[in-house]
Write an enzyme that holds these catalytic residues in place. Structure first.
Site, mmCIF file in Angstrom:
data_model
loop_
_atom_site.group_PDB
_atom_site.id
_atom_site.type_symbol
_atom_site.label_atom_id
_atom_site.label_comp_id
_atom_site.label_asym_id
_atom_site.label_seq_id
_atom_site.Cartn_x
_atom_site.Cartn_y
_atom_site.Cartn_z
ATOM 1 N N ARG A 67 0.793 -1.234 0.000
ATOM 2 C CA ARG A 67 0.000 0.000 0.000
ATOM 3 C C ARG A 67 0.821 1.278 0.000
ATOM 4 N NH1 ARG A 67 -1.927 0.981 4.385
ATOM 5 N NH2 ARG A 67 -0.736 -0.475 5.652
ATOM 6 N N LYS A 110 11.885 -25.433 -6.529
ATOM 7 C CA LYS A 110 13.214 -25.522 -5.916
ATOM 8 C C LYS A 110 14.114 -26.503 -6.656
ATOM 9 C CE LYS A 110 11.708 -24.174 -1.262
ATOM 10 N NZ LYS A 110 11.494 -24.587 0.139
ATOM 11 N N ALA A 163 16.017 -21.742 2.389
ATOM 12 C CA ALA A 163 16.043 -20.550 3.254
ATOM 13 C C ALA A 163 17.473 -20.067 3.475
ATOM 14 C CB ALA A 163 15.327 -20.828 4.568
ATOM 15 N N THR A 167 8.886 -10.782 -0.904
ATOM 16 C CA THR A 167 7.522 -11.236 -1.148
ATOM 17 C C THR A 167 7.533 -12.597 -1.852
ATOM 18 O OG1 THR A 167 7.225 -10.368 -3.399
ATOM 19 C CG2 THR A 167 6.980 -8.801 -1.573
ATOM 20 N N LEU A 177 20.135 -21.876 4.282
ATOM 21 C CA LEU A 177 21.190 -22.860 4.027
ATOM 22 C C LEU A 177 21.988 -22.480 2.776
ATOM 23 C CD1 LEU A 177 19.279 -26.217 4.650
ATOM 24 C CD2 LEU A 177 20.936 -25.105 6.160
#
Length: 812
Positions: free
Chosen positions: A506, A680, A609, A553, A611
Site C-alpha cells: 500500500r 526448488k 532458506a 515477497t 542454508l
C-alpha cells in the site's frame, strides 16, 4: 605582513561581521594586516538583478534597491555606535543615491552595457568595506583604502586584466607609507587608466587579496569563508568529504577550476611565483585548522580531491575528411576563440576522425552555429558531419600531484564508475597526470562523486543502499537483523548498509540519508501510495551507488520487474522463487542482464532458506565439478507437517500450526501441492547447467482434487477437514511399513520429479526433524558418498538471514 580576505557569507550580516572583526583584531596583535572584504552576502546578485529589471523597464528594480538599502542601514545601526553613525550614513546614502540614478538611466534607456553593469556591481564591495572599516574603528584603529586607487586594469569591465606593473607600484608605495596596523579594502574592484570603475570577475575579491599579498611579499594570504578548508569533494554532495590539511598550488588550481568554490582560480597565480602560502579558514570555526596551500606538501596521497563542473555541453566534430589533413584543429579553436567561448575540456581520437570539446551549456548554440559556419564547405561536401551537441552533462575530475607515480588509478576510477552504471562520454588526461577528467551525465554526478570518494578516500567502508519491498514475516525479521548488526557490519566487514526505500503493498517511504529502522513501521504508515512502477522510478531517481533491490515477497508481479532493476545496474536479492522458476528464457535473460550490467542477482533463499545450498552448488560448478543426481527434502513446511502429523492429530491443525509459525507461504496450498518443491528442484537443476521447464517436472500430488481446486485459504482448510480420513490413510500406510513420510525432490539423468515417499529407517532422510531441509549432491567428485547440506530450511528468521547473507555477497 598578512593579508586576510573575508567572503560574502562571512560578512552577510552584523552577527557575522562581529566574528570577522574578532578574527581581525586577534590577528593584528601579532602582525600588520590588510583586510579585503566582499559585498554583504548575495548583494552582488541583487545589484545585477536590479540592473536587469531596470533595463527591462520593470519598476520592480525599486523594490530590490529598497531591500538593499534597508539591509545596509540595519547593519550600520547594529554595528556602529550612534555617536559615530552620521558620517557613515551620509556616505552610504550618497552611494545609494548614485546607484538609484544609474538604475533610472538603465530604465529610461532600456540599456545595460558591460561598463554600466561593472559600475553597478562594484557598489556591493564599496558599501561593505566602508561600513566594516568604520565598525572596526569602534574597537581598534583601522585605515580604509579604496582598491580602485591601487589596482589598474583593462576596460574589459566585467572581467578585467590587471596591469601588474602599475598595480604593484601603487600597492608598494601605499603600504610603504601606511602606518595603520589594520587596513581595510574592497575586493573585486579596480579602475582603468582613464579612471573608470572596472571589475575583476566574479570571485574577484580573492584575486584582489592575492594581488596585494604578492605586491607586498606578504607572510601569508588567508582566505576566510564558511567552510573549514578545501574538501576532498563538495561536502554538500558527498557527506563523507573532509578538509584537505595540505595541498600544493597546482592541486588547488585544478580543484578550484573544477568547481571547488572556496577559492577563485586566478587567486593562486600572483602568490605562486613568490611562494606565499595560502590558508583557507572558516570564519565560523576559526579554531579549525583549515587547508594550507603551498609549493610542496607533506601529504603524499596520490589523489588529493575530486571535483566537478556542471552544465557542460559536449561538442563533437567528426568526419573521414579530417584524417591526415592539417589545420582542422586550428580552424576549430580559432573560430571558438574569436567568439569568446571558453573551452573546458578537449579530447581527440588518435584516428583523427573526431575532436570533442566541452563548453558551458550557455555557449552551446552559439558554438554550434560558429563551427557549422566555419566548416560549411566540408559539411556540404560530406567530408565532415554537422556538429553534434550532447547536453545535460558534467565533468568529474580526480586531482593530485602524485598521481603520476601510482599505477592503476584510472583503472580504479573507471571500473568503480562502471560498476555503478555511470556512463562515460569522454575522457581527458594530460601528460603531467595531475588530473584525470571524465564527462558523464549530469544526473549521475552525485552518485559518481560518492563512488569515487568511497574508492579513494574512505576507510574502505563500502556503503550499500537497499530498496526493500515486502515487510511481512520475512521482511520484518530482515529489518530487525539489519538494525541489530549494523555496528558489526561496520566494524568487522567495513560495510555501511542503509535502507533508502521501503514499501509494502500500500505505501512506500524513501529517505536518502537512510530510514530509521527502529521507527520504520510508523514512517511507512505515513508514506505515500505505492505501486511497482512508482517504487522502481523512485529508486532509479535516487541514483545511489551500490544499490540493491530486495524482494521479500512471494508475489509474481514483483518478480517481473527484476530485469528493469538489473538494467539500471541495481542488484537484486530475493527470496521469491517465481522468477528463477519461470520460463527458461526469462531465467536466462535475468542471468545475462545481471552479467552485462554488472548487477548481482542473488537468490540463495529460493532453496533451503538460509542454508548455503545454491552457493555451494555454484562453487562446485565453477570449480569444474559436474552434478549427476540430486536427492533432497526441500520443503521445511512439508517436513514440519509430516513430522508432526500422526493418528493423534488432524492434518488441518498441523498445517494451520505450520502457517502460524511462518513455515508456509501465505497460501499454504503452494507448499502442499508440491509447486514450491518443484520450483526448488528446477532451480537447482538449472544452476547445475541443465535446461528444464517447470512443466518438465513430474509431480506426484497427495492432496485430494477438491483441495487442489480451492481458490482461497478458508475453502482450502475446509477441504482438509473434510478429507481427514484420506490423510490418516496416508500416515497409516507409511507407519505400517515402519517408514516416515517425506516429500522428496529428485533430479537424475536430466529429469526431475517430486512427491511423497516412504522413507525407511536406514535412509539419510529418516531422522530429518522439525522443518529441516537436506540436499544430497552426487557429482564427479562425490559419486558414491554425496555432499550433504542439512539444516533449518524454513521460517522467517532463517530466511531473513539468508537474504542478509546475499546482500553481503553483493559486495564481493
Amino acid at each position: 605582513m598578512k593579508v586576510l580576505k573575508f567572503g560574502g557569507s562571512s560578512v552577510a550580516n552584523s552577527e557575522n561581521i562581529k566574528k570577522v572583526l574578532a578574527i581581525v583584531e586577534k590577528t593584528s596583535k601579532a602582525s600588520k594586516i590588510a583586510v579585503v572584504v566582499s559585498a554583504f552576502g548575495k548583494t552582488t546578485n541583487a545589484l545585477i538583478e536590479g540592473a536587469n529589471l531596470a533595463a527591462a523597464k520593470n519598476e520592480s528594480y525599486k523594490t530590490v534597491l529598497e531591500k538593499l538599502e534597508t539591509h545596509h542601514f540595519d547593519v550600520i545601526s547594529e554595528l556602529i555606535p550612534s555617536e559615530n553613525r552620521s558620517e557613515v550614513i551620509e556616505y552610504v546614502k550618497e552611494l545609494f543615491n548614485h546607484l538609484e540614478t544609474i538604475y533610472q538611466g538603465c530604465y529610461l534607456l532600456q540599456e545595460l552595457t558591460p561598463k554600466t553593469l561593472a559600475t553597478i556591481s562594484s557598489f556591493g564591495e564599496l558599501l561593505s568595506s566602508y561600513i566594516i572599516a568604520k565598525a572596526a574603528n569602534s574597537n581598534f584603529e583601522t585605515g580604509y583604502k579604496d582598491s580602485r586607487e591601487l589596482i589598474i586594469a583593462s576596460d574589459n569591465y566585467l572581467n578585467a586584466s590587471v596591469n601588474f606593473a602599475e598595480t604593484n607600484k601603487n600597492i608598494e608605495a601605499f603600504f610603504d607609507g601606511n602606518q595603520k596596523q589594520v587596513t581595510l579594502l574592497p575586493g573585486f574592484v579596480g579602475r582603468t587608466i582613464e579612471g573608470k570603475t572596472t571589475t575583476l570577475g566574479r570571485g574577484g575579491s580573492d584575486y584582489t587579496a592575492a594581488i596585494i599579498a604578492a605586491a607586498v611579499n606578504a607572510e601569508e594570504l588567508q582566505i576566510w569563508t564558511d567552510v573549514s578548508g578545501m574538501f576532498t569533494a563538495n561536502p554538500s554532495v558527498v557527506k563523507q568529504a573532509f578538509p584537505i590539511p595540505h595541498i600544493s598550488y597546482h592541486e588547488a588550481m585544478e580543484l578550484s577550476h573544477f568547481g571547488a568554490k572556496v577559492i577563485y582560480p586566478p587567486t593562486i597565480q600572483p602568490v605562486l611565483k613568490k611562494e606565499i602560502p595560502i590558508w583557507i579558514k572558516n570564519t565560523f570555526k576559526p579554531e579549525e585548522e583549515g587547508t594550507l596551500i603551498a609549493q610542496e606538501t607533506s601529504n603524499n596521497k596520490p589523489v588529493k580531491g575530486i571535483s566537478h563542473i556542471e552544465n557542460i555541453t559536449l561538442i563533437t566534430l567528426e568526419g573521414s575528411g579530417m584524417v591526415g589533413i592539417p589545420g582542422f584543429s586550428k580552424r576549430l579553436f580559432e573560430a571558438i576563440s574569436f567568439h569568446n567561448i571558453n573551452i573546458i575540456l578537449i579530447t581527440q581520437a588518435s584516428s583523427e576522425l573526431s575532436i570533442c570539446i566541452g563548453i558551458a551549456d550557455e555557449d552551446a548554440q552559439k558554438a554550434k552555429a560558429v563551427i557549422d559556419e566555419t566548416f560549411e564547405f566540408e559539411i556540404e561536401k560530406q567530408k565532415v558531419n554537422p556538429v553534434k551537441l550532447e547536453q545535460d552533462l558534467c565533468i568529474i575530475a580526480l586531482v593530485g600531484d602524485n598521481m603520476k607515480n601510482h599505477q592503476g588509478l584510472s583503472g580504479q576510477m573507471f571500473s568503480s564508475l562502471g560498476k555503478n552504471n555511470v556512463n562515460i562520454r569522454a575522457i581527458a588526461q594530460g601528460s603531467t597526470e595531475k588530473n584525470i577528467s571524465a564527462v558523464i551525465n549530469k544526473s549521475d554526478a552525485k552518485k559518481a562523486l560518492n563512488t569515487l570518494h568511497e574508492q579513494f578516500f574512505e576507510e574502505k567502508i563500502k556503503q550499500i543502499n537497499l530498496f526493500v519491498t515486502g515487510v511481512g514475516n520475512v521482511g520484518e525479521r530482515f529489518l530487525a537483523q539489519l538494525d541489530q548488526q549494523k555496528k558489526h557490519l561496520k566494524n568487522n566487514l567495513k560495510l555501511k548498509v542503509r535502507v533508502i526505500g521501503l514499501s509494502n503493498s500500500r505505501k512506500m517511504v524513501f529517505d536518502e540519508k537512510g530510514i530509521d529502522l527502529k521507527n520504520w513501521k510508523e514512517l511507512l504508515e505515513k508514506g505515500e501510495p505505492t505501486s511497482l512502477e512508482k517504487f522502481f522510478n523512485k529508486t532509479k531517481e535516487c541514483n545511489q551507488r551500490n544499490s540493491v533491490f530486495v524482494d521479500n515477497t512471494a508475489n509474481q508481479a514483483v518478480s517481473e520487474v527484476y530485469e528493469s532493476y538489473l538494467r539500471q545496474s541495481i542488484g537484486v536479492v530475493t527470496c521469491n522463487k517465481i522468477a528463477c522458476a519461470s520460463l527458461l528464457d526469462n531465467y536466462k535473460t535475468l542471468k545475462e542482464v545481471s552479467r552485462r550490467y554488472n548487477a548481482p542477482f542473488l537468490f540463495e533463499t529460493n532453496v533451503g532458506a538460509g542454508l548455503p545450498i545454491i552457493d555451494t552448488l555454484k562453487n562446485l560448478i565453477n570449480s569444474g565439478d559436474r552434478v549427476h543426481k540430486i536427492q533432497a527434502v526441500l520443503s521445511g513446511s512439508l517436513n514440519f507437517v509430516f513430522n508432526n502429523f500422526n493418528e493423534n492429530s488432524t492434518f488441518h491443525d498441523v498445517v494451520e500450526q505450520a502457517q502460524k509459525e511462518g513455515y508456509t507461504e501465505p497460501d499454504p496450498k503452494i507448499d502442499l501441492s508440491g509447486v514450491d518443491v518443484a520450483r526448488k528442484i528446477l532451480i537447482l537443476a538449472r544452476e547445475s547447467g541443465y535446461d528444464l521447464e517447470l512443466s518438465d517436472i513430474s509431480k506426484n500430488a497427495f492432496l485430494p482434487e477438491e483441495s487442489l481446486n480451492t481458490s482461497n485459504n478458508d475453502d482450502f482448510y475446509a477441504s482438509l477437514t473434510k478429507n481427514e480420513a484420506h490423510f490418516q490413510q496416508i500416515f497409516k500406510e507409511a507407519n505400517d511399513k515402519n517408514c516416515r513420510l517425506k516429500y522428496v525432490a529428485e533430479f537424475a539423468d536430466g529429469k526431475a520429479n517430486v512427491g511423497l515417499q516412504h522413507i525407511p529407517s536406514d535412509h539419510p532422510f529418516y531422522n530429518l526433524e522439525g522443518s529441516d531441509n537436506i540436499v544430497l549432491f552426487f557429482t564427479d567428485r562425490y559419486p558414491e558418498n554425496p555432499l550433504i547440506i542439512k539444516g533449518a530450511g524454513a521460517g522467517a528468521d532463517v530466511t531473513a538471514s539468508g537474504i542478509f547473507a546475499d546482500i553481503i555477497r553483493t559486495t564481493k
